[in-house]
Structures are given as structure tokens and as C-alpha cells.
Scaffold this motif. Structure first.
Motif, PDB file in Angstrom:
ATOM      1  N   ARG A 283      14.524   4.327  -5.279  1.00 25.54           N
ATOM      2  CA  ARG A 283      15.578   5.200  -5.802  1.00 25.54           C
ATOM      3  C   ARG A 283      15.566   5.213  -7.328  1.00 25.54           C
ATOM      4  O   ARG A 283      15.764   6.251  -7.958  1.00 25.54           O
ATOM      5  CB  ARG A 283      16.939   4.727  -5.290  1.00 25.54           C
ATOM      6  N   ILE A 284      15.329   4.058  -7.946  1.00 28.02           N
ATOM      7  CA  ILE A 284      15.270   3.990  -9.413  1.00 28.02           C
ATOM      8  C   ILE A 284      14.152   4.867  -9.945  1.00 28.02           C
ATOM      9  O   ILE A 284      14.326   5.634 -10.903  1.00 28.02           O
ATOM     10  CB  ILE A 284      15.083   2.531  -9.864  1.00 28.02           C
ATOM     11  N   LEU A 285      12.984   4.794  -9.330  1.00 33.93           N
ATOM     12  CA  LEU A 285      11.824   5.532  -9.828  1.00 33.93           C
ATOM     13  C   LEU A 285      11.929   7.030  -9.557  1.00 33.93           C
ATOM     14  O   LEU A 285      11.351   7.828 -10.307  1.00 33.93           O
ATOM     15  CB  LEU A 285      10.544   4.983  -9.192  1.00 33.93           C
ATOM     16  N   LYS A 286      12.651   7.427  -8.545  1.00 32.72           N
ATOM     17  CA  LYS A 286      12.738   8.846  -8.201  1.00 32.72           C
ATOM     18  C   LYS A 286      13.767   9.594  -9.038  1.00 32.72           C
ATOM     19  O   LYS A 286      13.755  10.816  -9.084  1.00 32.72           O
ATOM     20  CB  LYS A 286      13.069   9.012  -6.712  1.00 32.72           C
ATOM     21  N   HIS A 287      14.664   8.871  -9.683  1.00 33.17           N
ATOM     22  CA  HIS A 287      15.736   9.523 -10.427  1.00 33.17           C
ATOM     23  C   HIS A 287      15.380   9.634 -11.903  1.00 33.17           C
ATOM     24  O   HIS A 287      14.489   8.959 -12.409  1.00 33.17           O
ATOM     25  CB  HIS A 287      17.054   8.766 -10.255  1.00 33.17           C
ATOM     26  N   ASN A 288      16.117  10.496 -12.582  1.00 27.64           N
ATOM     27  CA  ASN A 288      15.918  10.703 -14.023  1.00 27.64           C
ATOM     28  C   ASN A 288      16.477   9.493 -14.754  1.00 27.64           C
ATOM     29  O   ASN A 288      17.658   9.427 -15.064  1.00 27.64           O
ATOM     30  CB  ASN A 288      16.629  11.981 -14.460  1.00 27.64           C
ATOM     31  N   MET A 289      15.620   8.524 -15.042  1.00 23.52           N
ATOM     32  CA  MET A 289      16.065   7.228 -15.535  1.00 23.52           C
ATOM     33  C   MET A 289      15.758   7.089 -17.020  1.00 23.52           C
ATOM     34  O   MET A 289      14.626   7.321 -17.459  1.00 23.52           O
ATOM     35  CB  MET A 289      15.354   6.107 -14.746  1.00 23.52           C
ATOM     36  N   ASP A 290      16.776   6.700 -17.785  1.00 25.19           N
ATOM     37  CA  ASP A 290      16.602   6.395 -19.199  1.00 25.19           C
ATOM     38  C   ASP A 290      16.532   4.879 -19.329  1.00 25.19           C
ATOM     39  O   ASP A 290      17.549   4.198 -19.414  1.00 25.19           O
ATOM     40  CB  ASP A 290      17.767   6.960 -20.015  1.00 25.19           C
ATOM     41  N   PHE A 291      15.302   4.344 -19.329  1.00 25.48           N
ATOM     42  CA  PHE A 291      15.139   2.899 -19.383  1.00 25.48           C
ATOM     43  C   PHE A 291      15.562   2.325 -20.734  1.00 25.48           C
ATOM     44  O   PHE A 291      15.780   1.123 -20.839  1.00 25.48           O
ATOM     45  CB  PHE A 291      13.686   2.514 -19.094  1.00 25.48           C
ATOM     46  N   GLY A 292      15.661   3.174 -21.763  1.00 26.39           N
ATOM     47  CA  GLY A 292      16.159   2.686 -23.038  1.00 26.39           C
ATOM     48  C   GLY A 292      17.608   2.249 -22.937  1.00 26.39           C
ATOM     49  O   GLY A 292      18.037   1.289 -23.581  1.00 26.39           O
ATOM     50  N   LYS A 293      18.401   2.956 -22.119  1.00 28.22           N
ATOM     51  CA  LYS A 293      19.800   2.590 -21.903  1.00 28.22           C
ATOM     52  C   LYS A 293      19.961   1.597 -20.762  1.00 28.22           C
ATOM     53  O   LYS A 293      20.984   0.915 -20.684  1.00 28.22           O
ATOM     54  CB  LYS A 293      20.620   3.850 -21.610  1.00 28.22           C
ATOM     55  N   CYS A 294      18.969   1.523 -19.871  1.00 30.77           N
ATOM     56  CA  CYS A 294      19.053   0.620 -18.715  1.00 30.77           C
ATOM     57  C   CYS A 294      17.814  -0.271 -18.665  1.00 30.77           C
ATOM     58  O   CYS A 294      16.992  -0.157 -17.741  1.00 30.77           O
ATOM     59  CB  CYS A 294      19.186   1.407 -17.415  1.00 30.77           C
ATOM     60  N   PRO A 295      17.616  -1.138 -19.662  1.00 26.80           N
ATOM     61  CA  PRO A 295      16.383  -1.949 -19.685  1.00 26.80           C
ATOM     62  C   PRO A 295      16.293  -2.933 -18.527  1.00 26.80           C
ATOM     63  O   PRO A 295      15.191  -3.296 -18.107  1.00 26.80           O
ATOM     64  CB  PRO A 295      16.470  -2.677 -21.037  1.00 26.80           C
ATOM     65  N   ARG A 296      17.444  -3.363 -17.988  1.00 27.52           N
ATOM     66  CA  ARG A 296      17.380  -4.346 -16.904  1.00 27.52           C
ATOM     67  C   ARG A 296      16.907  -3.712 -15.603  1.00 27.52           C
ATOM     68  O   ARG A 296      16.319  -4.407 -14.766  1.00 27.52           O
ATOM     69  CB  ARG A 296      18.758  -4.983 -16.706  1.00 27.52           C
ATOM     70  N   LEU A 297      17.143  -2.435 -15.419  1.00 27.86           N
ATOM     71  CA  LEU A 297      16.577  -1.756 -14.250  1.00 27.86           C
ATOM     72  C   LEU A 297      15.060  -1.709 -14.351  1.00 27.86           C
ATOM     73  O   LEU A 297      14.354  -1.874 -13.349  1.00 27.86           O
ATOM     74  CB  LEU A 297      17.145  -0.341 -14.141  1.00 27.86           C
ATOM     75  N   ARG A 298      14.550  -1.488 -15.551  1.00 26.92           N
ATOM     76  CA  ARG A 298      13.090  -1.497 -15.742  1.00 26.92           C
ATOM     77  C   ARG A 298      12.529  -2.896 -15.501  1.00 26.92           C
ATOM     78  O   ARG A 298      11.479  -3.059 -14.865  1.00 26.92           O
ATOM     79  CB  ARG A 298      12.752  -1.022 -17.150  1.00 26.92           C
ATOM     80  N   LEU A 299      13.217  -3.930 -15.994  1.00 26.23           N
ATOM     81  CA  LEU A 299      12.759  -5.301 -15.785  1.00 26.23           C
ATOM     82  C   LEU A 299      12.787  -5.663 -14.306  1.00 26.23           C
ATOM     83  O   LEU A 299      11.868  -6.324 -13.799  1.00 26.23           O
ATOM     84  CB  LEU A 299      13.642  -6.262 -16.582  1.00 26.23           C
ATOM     85  N   PHE A 300      13.821  -5.220 -13.594  1.00 23.82           N
ATOM     86  CA  PHE A 300      13.882  -5.477 -12.155  1.00 23.82           C
ATOM     87  C   PHE A 300      12.727  -4.800 -11.438  1.00 23.82           C
ATOM     88  O   PHE A 300      12.106  -5.388 -10.534  1.00 23.82           O
ATOM     89  CB  PHE A 300      15.221  -4.980 -11.610  1.00 23.82           C
ATOM     90  N   THR A 301      12.384  -3.583 -11.833  1.00 20.02           N
ATOM     91  CA  THR A 301      11.249  -2.887 -11.221  1.00 20.02           C
ATOM     92  C   THR A 301       9.946  -3.636 -11.483  1.00 20.02           C
ATOM     93  O   THR A 301       9.093  -3.761 -10.598  1.00 20.02           O
ATOM     94  CB  THR A 301      11.159  -1.451 -11.764  1.00 20.02           C
ATOM     95  N   GLN A 302       9.775  -4.167 -12.696  1.00 18.73           N
ATOM     96  CA  GLN A 302       8.577  -4.953 -13.006  1.00 18.73           C
ATOM     97  C   GLN A 302       8.501  -6.201 -12.129  1.00 18.73           C
ATOM     98  O   GLN A 302       7.438  -6.516 -11.565  1.00 18.73           O
ATOM     99  CB  GLN A 302       8.595  -5.358 -14.479  1.00 18.73           C
ATOM    100  N   GLU A 303       9.613  -6.928 -12.022  1.00 24.70           N
ATOM    101  CA  GLU A 303       9.605  -8.155 -11.228  1.00 24.70           C
ATOM    102  C   GLU A 303       9.363  -7.851  -9.748  1.00 24.70           C
ATOM    103  O   GLU A 303       8.697  -8.630  -9.048  1.00 24.70           O
ATOM    104  CB  GLU A 303      10.935  -8.891 -11.398  1.00 24.70           C
ATOM    105  N   TYR A 304       9.879  -6.726  -9.270  1.00 25.40           N
ATOM    106  CA  TYR A 304       9.641  -6.350  -7.873  1.00 25.40           C
ATOM    107  C   TYR A 304       8.154  -6.095  -7.629  1.00 25.40           C
ATOM    108  O   TYR A 304       7.586  -6.570  -6.638  1.00 25.40           O
ATOM    109  CB  TYR A 304      10.457  -5.112  -7.536  1.00 25.40           C
ATOM    110  N   ILE A 305       7.511  -5.373  -8.536  1.00 23.08           N
ATOM    111  CA  ILE A 305       6.075  -5.087  -8.370  1.00 23.08           C
ATOM    112  C   ILE A 305       5.262  -6.372  -8.440  1.00 23.08           C
ATOM    113  O   ILE A 305       4.301  -6.576  -7.673  1.00 23.08           O
ATOM    114  CB  ILE A 305       5.626  -4.072  -9.433  1.00 23.08           C
TER     115      ILE A 305
END
Length: 754
Positions: free
Chosen positions: A281-303
Motif C-alpha cells: 500500500r505504501i509503494l502504490k500510493h503517492n508517497m512523499d518520503f521527505g515528509k514520511c522518512p520512517r515509512l521509507r525506512l520501514f520499507t527498506q527493513e521489510y525488503i
């Protein structure tokens, strides 16, 4: 007298048969007695199977928006204790008050705290909440049972009454859950409360984003304040909140909790069964990782957790394929840029700690802010990754930088136009160093290997390859590699230019003066070259450049960039620029370099009117692009005749007092703008000796002091002087006013003379 103490001969009937009160249910409800489906009670086993959301939502019926405030009629009925008080509280003598009520986190309050709502009504004081309909009048009421009486809320219709009912019920429930889960004692009871909270959010008839976000924030706070949970308790909580995560992004603190679980238990089934739909869901949506860096970090740890499974990169490959989909065209346009952003951030994180921890060397942010002088810049060095020869299970990665004379000469730019330091420059410690080895953390090996392979996987999909071609050919200079060749025009535009108005793309971010530009505009020039090669509306693109990026184009052309020289020639050839002074400035810019002079002469052979324009004399107005230096100004002024120049703007450039040597060669100069430059006292003294006809001078936000400002007293023609935000003293200001009779406009704000 009824048992509720409402008075009036039973005029407040209890309609509990049509509206079941959830307040009568215990908050700490024991659900262990209910047998699971199939009759098997596997209470000790964590299951991340399908949730009961479909069954729970079956009876929701009409949906309502959560009320935060609104207008409603209020009446308070006290418990009647005597015959007289019973008469006074009857429906014939009851008084209604209009109030604008706000539903806060802990209480119900009025915007006008008078009368019945003089003090806020706490949710904890509400013993029961029931919707009531009057029998003999079209009025719709809610009954709030409180100690000592009843509060009646009257709405305009049944829909508003029900909306107030469900909103108050939600606020009261969430307030209780917040208090209960704030100080947990028995975690088995807490887990039941979390499940009940999730069920309440899923079955609520309220339709609002905060309905499902509020439980997540409560649980996030609970986890952040209790860090000594066991791994099994972690999994139980994650499974309990899984239904809420299907349609909601986890809050930042919850992302930290998920990251920790991925690092400590990467082989847990929770990672596959619960985290997979969340990351998708995170990757499919229009995500601004600059404002949500922890979502990007969670995606990295998941991979990285997927990479730790038995299948390793095969599992990661299946995940990437699931994000693309089985068809030839990915139905989700945000998946590719989000995956690329995650990969690049993970790769950069391997080097970030080393870069920021070195002594006597600036960080990337400091370099962007101009902490290094141009004379200290070094040519970049080639980079290659080496494997350590140590016999260890997790060998460190070494990065070696090599310097030789041929490389240094090859990378050396034109005179006076040294480029800004890049990432490789940051790794240099000493100018005499010929090689430098960098030892990265052991975990960097698996991070680099995993995410580099993901970038390679992305290029295996035909519909993703063109966009990747544009991105890597511009940013990583690999446009000639086999997987990234010949990107079609639509992909070039969508990758480099802004997707929609008001949003900057790579083209805007990396232009000189842009927030991401740290290479003197070389990347920006490459983008312009690619866009010109693929643009089917060349004149429209040139018009856009002339309107928004003319300054950066002239600055790079002044420094000898061939692409920008060609752009300026095309602007003249297609008559893009209508202002004569701007045309003359472009001509002077072209004549300041050998490549520009050659192309301009070829252009003049085709268009004779350009020669006639130049014979009429130089421009009367000239504006140097931002980030221009003393060398850029000297090169421009030496290229042609500027005897007619009357107005010169150097605002927001990098010029210093050294440029005064060039300014005094402009005999007709009357207006000079030095706003926000490094022009100092030495330059002012030189100007005061040679530019006696100067009338307007802007020194706002310059480092000039009284020593240089006193020299201006000899410039009798000055009629406008801006000394805003300088080190001007009151005595010097009074002296200047006395010695400059024509001075009419003066700005001394933010100085001692103000």
C-alpha cells in the motif's frame, strides 16, 4: 417520579430496544470464553490469517462523518426531589439554550461557556448515552445521563441526532481506551482491549480517516512507552492491529516498532502475512518520503527481512513482480519512483555515517551552503569498490579513490570555472593524498547487494525501462548501458519535468540555485541536452527556459557549457527574447567564450539583423544570474562594449569587492544593485573614487561597515541608498545625510540608525 430522575411523568422514555447502548458493556470485556471458529481453541498460537472485518462491517448501515463541533439545543434536567422541583422540570417549563459545542478529546465544551454549559462536560461523567425521539413533537433528542441529572441535546432532524449520537459515543469510548491502555498491568488483558479497540474502529458507522488512525496512535504510544515486551507479545499486537493496517499507513512511532521487528525477527511469518500488504500500500500510493522518512525506512527493513529468508533474493524478486503485476503494463504509476527512492536512500545510508563523521571535512549540506572556497576545490576522483581480503564471514567493503595526473587534467574545467565538490570530493582529507580507503560497516555489504540488485530487477520490465533510462542517464551517467538505452519522449518528460503545477521535478531541483544543485549546474545542463534531443515542441521548450531559467542558462554559457551556448543561440535564432537589452546581454555572454563566439558568428552569417543590433551599442540594463562570481562578471564585461550600461543588478550573486575593478570601467552606470552579496568596504572605497555619477545604490544585506560607508560621502549624485541590515551606525548615518544633499530615499532598517 421515574428512576432516571427526568421528571415530567415519564416523558423521557428509554428506547433501548431500538438503540442498544454500548456503555452497558464492560470495557475490559473477556472474550476468551467465546470459542473460535471450527471449535479449536489455539489461544497460544499467533495467527495472521484473514481478519473478521467483512463480517463486522455487515451491520454498519448508514455512514456518518465524525463531528468535531456543531450547533445544537441544550437543556439540563436536575433530579427532582420535591413536588415543586418536579413541576419546574416538566416539559412545559423546560428552557432550551442554543450552544455551539466542540467535541474535544476528553470533554464536551461550548464556545459560549454560559448557562447549562458553563463548564465542560467530561466524557467520564457521562454514565449513559441514549437517542430519544419525542412522542408529541417533531424534535430529536439525545439523553446524556450524568450524576445528579440528565443533559438533553436536541438536533434538527433524525440524521443529525444519530450523527451526534455516534460521534459522542466514539469520543467517549476512545477516551476510555486511551486511559485504560496508558498504564497497562496485565498484557493478556491489554491484548484483549486492543482487539476490542480494533473491532470498534472497524464496525463504527462513522466514516472518517481519524476513526482508524486514532487506535493506531493509541497503540503506537503504548508500544513506545513499553519497550520491554517479548517477541511473542510483539507478534500478538501486530496481528491484532493488522486489520487496521490494510487501509491505513502506520504512524511514525509504529513504523519504528515495525522496523525493530523486521531487524530482530526477519523470518517471522508476521513479516510476510501482515507487513506485505502494508508495504504494498505504501509503494502504490503517492508517497512523499521527505515528509514520511520512517515509512521509507520501514520499507527498506521489510525488503532486507525478505532477503534473510531461505529464498533470499528470489523472494525479493517475487515481491517486486507482485508490485509490477502480471500484465505488461504496471497499473500503479507510483510504484517505480517509490521503489527507486527506497533503493537510493538505502544505498546512500551506507556512506552517510562515514561522510558525516569525518573531521575537517564538510557534510553535503554544508557544501550546498557554500562552506568551501573555490580555491580549495579539488577535481573529482574515480571510485571503485574493492572486496576486503580478510577471511571473515562479513568482510567490510572498501572504497578506494585514485588520483593521477591524466585524470586530474582530464577532469579540470575551464579557467575560472572550477566545479562544486561532489560526493567524491567530500571523501578527500588532504590535497596531497593519492589514495584513500574507506571501511564501511559490515551490514553495508548486504544492503548494497540487495538494493543494487533490485535496481537491476526494475530494468527487466519493458514498461519501467524507459523511465529508468532517463533517470540513470541523467543522474548516474549510465545512458550507454544496455538496459537503459533510447528512452522515448513521454518518459523523458514525465521523469525530468514536474508532474503537475506547483511541484518541482528533477529539472527544477537541480537547476543552478535549486535546493538540490551542488555541481555548478552540470546535471542541469545534461537534462536540458536530453530534453532538447527528445522534445517535439522545441520552440515551446525554449520559451519555457527563457521565462523561468534564463539566468542559469546564461551563467552556464558564461562558463563555457556548450549545451547552454547552443540554447542561447537558438533563442536568438527563433527570436524567443523580445527585450533588446536582454538580447544584447545574451550576445555579450556568447562572445565571452571561444565556443560561444564561434557559434554566434555562425549564427550572424545566417541572420544579418543580429549584427545590426550589436552595432547600435551595448545594453542599457544588465542582470547577472544568481550564483555568478567575480570571474563570471569579468568574463562577461570583457566580451564586448558596455559603454551604454546604466543599470546593473548583481543581487544574490557571489561577487565580492574584487569585482569593483570591473565596475569602475562602466562610465554610464547610474544604478547598481548589490543586494545580498559579499561586496565589502574595499569595493565601496574604489567605487566612490571612480563612479561619481552613480545615483542609486543598494547595499542591503552586505558586509559593509562604517569604514566603507563613510567613503560614499563623495558621491554627490546619490539620490537613493539602501543600507538595510548592514553594520551602519547612527553617527555615520547623520554624517552621510549632511554630506549628500540629493539623497531622498534611504533605507536604514535593522541597523543601529533605525
Amino acid at each position: 417520579m421515574d428512576s432516571n430522575g427526568s421528571g415530567g411523568g415519564g416523558e423521557l422514555p428509554n428506547n433501548s430496544q431500538s438503540y442498544q447502548s454500548e456503555e452497558s458493556k464492560p470495557l475490559l470485556e473477556d472474550t476468551s470464553s467465546a470459542p473460535p471458529e471450527g471449535g479449536n481453541n489455539n489461544s497460544g498460537k499467533t495467527s495472521a490469517g484473514p481478519c473478521r472485518r467483512a463480517a463486522l462491517l455487515g451491520g454498519c448501515g448508514m455512514r456518518y462523518k465524525l463531528l468535531q463541533e456543531g450547533d445544537i439545543q441544550v437543556c439540563v434536567v436536575k433530579h427532582p426531589r420535591t413536588f415543586l422541583s418536579k413541576i419546574l422540570t416538566s416539559k412545559f417549563l423546560r428552557r432550551w439554550e442554543p450552544h455551539h459545542l466542540s467535541l474535544g478529546d476528553s470533554s464536551l465544551s461550548s464556545a459560549t461557556p454560559t448557562g447549562y454549559m458553563e463548564s465542560p462536560l467530561s466524557y467520564s461523567a457521562i454514565e449513559d448515552l441514549q437517542p430519544l425521539s419525542w412522542d408529541n413533537a417533531p424534535k430529536y433528542c439525545l439523553q446524556l445521563s450524568v450524576p445528579g441529572g440528565t443533559v438533553l441535546l436536541q438536533a434538527a432532524n433524525s440524521y443529525l441526532r444519530d450523527q451526534w449520537f455516534h460521534s459522542l459515543q466514539w469520543k467517549k469510548k476512545i477516551y476510555k481506551y486511551r486511559k485504560v491502555l496508558k498504564n497497562p498491568t496485565r498484557w493478556e488483558v491489554v491484548l484483549k482491549e486492543i482487539r476490542a479497540l480494533v473491532d470498534m474502529a472497524l464496525t463504527s458507522p462513522l466514516q472518517d480517516e481519524s476513526i482508524q488512525q486514532a487506535p493506531l496512535h493509541i497503540i503506537s504510544t503504548l508500544l513506545s512507552e513499553n519497550t520491554n515486551l517479548s517477541a511473542q507479545e510483539h507478534e500478538n499486537i501486530i496481528v491484532a492491529i493488522a486489520p487496521l493496517l490494510e487501509n491505513n499507513h502506520p504512524p511514525p512511532d509504529l513504523c519504528e516498532f515495525f522496523c525493530k521487528h523486521c531487524r530482530e525477527r526477519p523470518r517471522s511469518m508476521v513479516v510476510i502475512e501482515v507487513f506485505t500488504p502494508v508495504v504494498q500500500r505504501i509503494l502504490k500510493h503517492n508517497m512523499d518520503f521527505g515528509k514520511c522518512p520512517r515509512l521509507r525506512l520501514f520499507t527498506q527493513e521489510y525488503i532486507l527481512a525478505l532477503n534473510e529468508l531461505n529464498g533470499g533474493m528470489e523472494v525479493v524478486k517475487k515481491f517486486v513482480h507482485s508490485m509490477h503485476g502480471p500484465t505488461g503494463q504496471c497499473p500503479h504509476p507510483r510504484v517505480l519512483p517509490n521503489l527507486v527512492a527506497v533503493c537510493l536512500a538505502a544505498i546512500y545510508s551506507c556512506y552517510e555515517e562515514f561522510i558525516n563523521s569525518r573531521d575537517n571535512s564538510p557534510s553535503l549540506k554544508e557544501i550546498r551552503n557554500g562552506c568551501q572556497q573555490q580555491s580549495e576545490r579539488k577535481p573529482p576522483l574515480p571510485l571503485r569498490l574493492l572486496r576486503s581480503e580478510l577471511e571473515s564471514p562479513d568482510p567490510p567493503i572498501l572504497v578506494e579513490l585514485e588520483r593521477n595526473n591524466n585524470t586530474a587534467n582530464k577532469l579540470k574545467g575551464p579557467a575560472g570555472g572550477d566545479s562544486e565538490p561532489n560526493l567524491i570530493d567530500c571523501l578527500l582529507v588532504s590535497p596531497t593524498l593519492s589514495a584513500l580507503s574507506i571501511q564501511l560497516p559490515a551490514q553495508a555489504d548486504r544492503v548494497l547487494g540487495c538494493f543494487a540488485l533490485i535496481l537491476k530487477m526494475l530494468s527487466d520490465y519493458d514498461d519501467w525501462r524507459p523511465a529508468l533510462a532517463t533517470f540513470f542517464s541523467v543522474t548516474l551517467s549510465v545512458s550507454h548501458s544496455a538496459p537503459f538505452r533510447s528512452p522515448p519522449t513521454p518518459y523523458v518528460h514525465s521523469c525530468l519535468l514536474s508532474v503537475r503545477s506547483g511541484k518541482d521535478g528533477w529539472f527544477q531541483l537541480y537547476s543552478p540555485g535549486g535546493m538540490a544543485c551542488d555541481d555548478d549546474g552540470e546535471l542541469f545542463a545534461s537534462m536540458v541536452h536530453i530534453l532538447m534531443g527528445s522534445c517535439y515542441k522545441t520552440k515551446k521548450f525554449l520559451l519555457s527556459l527563457a521565462e523561468n531559467k534564463l539566468g542559469p542558462c546564461m551563467l552556464l554559457a558564461l562558463r563555457g557549457n556548450q549545451t547552454m551556448v547552443e540554447i542561447l543561440c537558438l533563442m536568438l535564432e527563433y527570436n524567443i527574447i523580445e527585450n533588446k537589452d536582454t538580447q544584447l546581454q545574451i550576445i555579450s555572454t556568447l562572445e565571452s567564450t571561444q565556443v560561444g563566439l564561434r557559434m554566434y558568428e555562425q549564427l550572424c552569417d545566417r541572420q544579418r539583423e543580429l549584427k545590426e543590433l550589436q552595432r547600435k551599442g551595448g545594453p542599457t540594463r544588465l542582470t547577472l544570474p544568481s550564483k555568478s562570481t567575480d570571474a563570471d562578471l569579468a568574463r562577461l564585461l570583457s566580451s564586448g562594449s558596455f559603454g551604454n550600461l546604466e543599470n546593473l543588478s548583481l543581487a544574490f550573486t557571489n561577487v565580492t569587492s574584487a569585482c569593483a575593478e570591473q565596475l569602475i570601467k562602466l562610465p554610464s552606470l547610474k544604478q547598481l544593485n548589490l543586494w545580498s552579496t559579499q561586496f565589502g568596504d574595499a569595493g565601496l572605497r574604489l567605487l566612490s573614487e571612480h563612479l561619481a555619477s552613480l545615483q542609486v545604490l543598494n547595499l542591503c544585506e552586505t558586509p559593509v561597515t562604517d569604514a566603507g560607508l563613510l567613503a560614499l560621502s563623495s558621491m554627490k549624485s546619490l539620490c537613493s541608498l539602501n543600507m538595510n541590515s548592514t553594520k551602519l551606525s547612527a553617527d555615520t548615518y547623520e554624517d552621510l545625510k549632511a554630506k549628500l544633499p540629493n539623497l531622498k530615499e534611504v533605507d536604514v532598517r535593522y541597523t543601529e540608525a533605525w
